[in-house]
Enzyme design. Sequence first.
Site, mmCIF file in Angstrom:
data_model
loop_
_atom_site.group_PDB
_atom_site.id
_atom_site.type_symbol
_atom_site.label_atom_id
_atom_site.label_comp_id
_atom_site.label_asym_id
_atom_site.label_seq_id
_atom_site.Cartn_x
_atom_site.Cartn_y
_atom_site.Cartn_z
ATOM 1 N N SER A 153 0.885 -1.078 -0.043
ATOM 2 C CA SER A 153 0.071 -0.007 -0.113
ATOM 3 C C SER A 153 0.794 1.162 -0.048
ATOM 4 C CB SER A 153 -0.898 -0.138 1.298
ATOM 5 O OG SER A 153 -1.953 0.990 1.099
ATOM 6 N N ASP A 231 -10.174 -5.881 -3.369
ATOM 7 C CA ASP A 231 -9.569 -4.831 -2.313
ATOM 8 C C ASP A 231 -10.507 -3.451 -2.484
ATOM 9 O OD1 ASP A 231 -7.824 -2.602 -1.623
ATOM 10 O OD2 ASP A 231 -5.975 -3.787 -1.952
ATOM 11 N N HIS A 264 -7.394 -6.100 0.972
ATOM 12 C CA HIS A 264 -6.006 -5.165 1.214
ATOM 13 C C HIS A 264 -5.410 -5.645 2.390
ATOM 14 C CE1 HIS A 264 -3.901 -1.411 -0.076
ATOM 15 N NE2 HIS A 264 -4.033 -1.082 1.360
#
Length: 286
Positions: A153, A231, A264
Amino acid sequence: MAVTTKATIASFGGKLLKCTHNASTTNCEMAFNLYLPPQTLINTLSRVPLLIYLAGLTCTGDNGAEKGFFQHAASQRGIAVLYPDTSPRGLKIQGENDSYDFGSGAGFYVDATKEPWSKGYNMYSYITSELPKAVFDNFNEVDGSRVSIFGHSMGGHGALTLFLKNPGAYRSVSAFAPIANPSNCDWGRKAFGGYFGEENKAKWAEHDATELVKDWKGDALDILIDVGTSDNFYKQGQLLPEKFEEAAKDKGKVNIRWQDGYDHSYFTMATFADDHVNHAARYLLG
């Protein structure tokens, strides 16, 4: 620079160290985790390469070390793994703890130029210079000439940009769900606007992987990226991996693997952790 080891934890035949040191770049004490694989215990003269993992928003150096399962493949391949924090801590800057996506836990791996953040939010210099020097100076088991980088991320953004901004410093790069075009997503616009200023778009581009890769002049790229089809942050337009893929189309191989049903979270990273360590191992051990 002295490093203090606060705890030693057995992990996959090696040891996970929880460490602190005083950092001049961030003007505070910084914590990190360092995994030393079993090869360093079997042969005390053994020197192993280093894989740096950069974590995402709200994380510390503990998240990847305790939930990413990167030590599994690292122990098999004989690779040390370094888990830094994601920002300075306790600088007492007004507003640094007000939101999850700016300030504490959200340093975005840049050196801030805007006051008051420039007083310590210098994670780019910390990760590229001060922290590795501290590790190499204090842990002879780690070979400073063989280093790779990866992240998740915000940390995926960090891994990509640090790799692209420093040709030759890292032997490989990969990422889980990276913020690949921060200048064009809400997370990135908030961070870059706060750390650099809304008007300083040239500085934004210097820390945007999609912009940086357009000017890549190094060897052909070989980048592994995993993104889950479930995600939510991808669905919200925060990641934009397609923008990076398009910008890099003439620069080598960008292998974006769309993982069906994955999100995620660290469950996704744990599932594909071995693939990313082995991707790095091809370059660190070859």
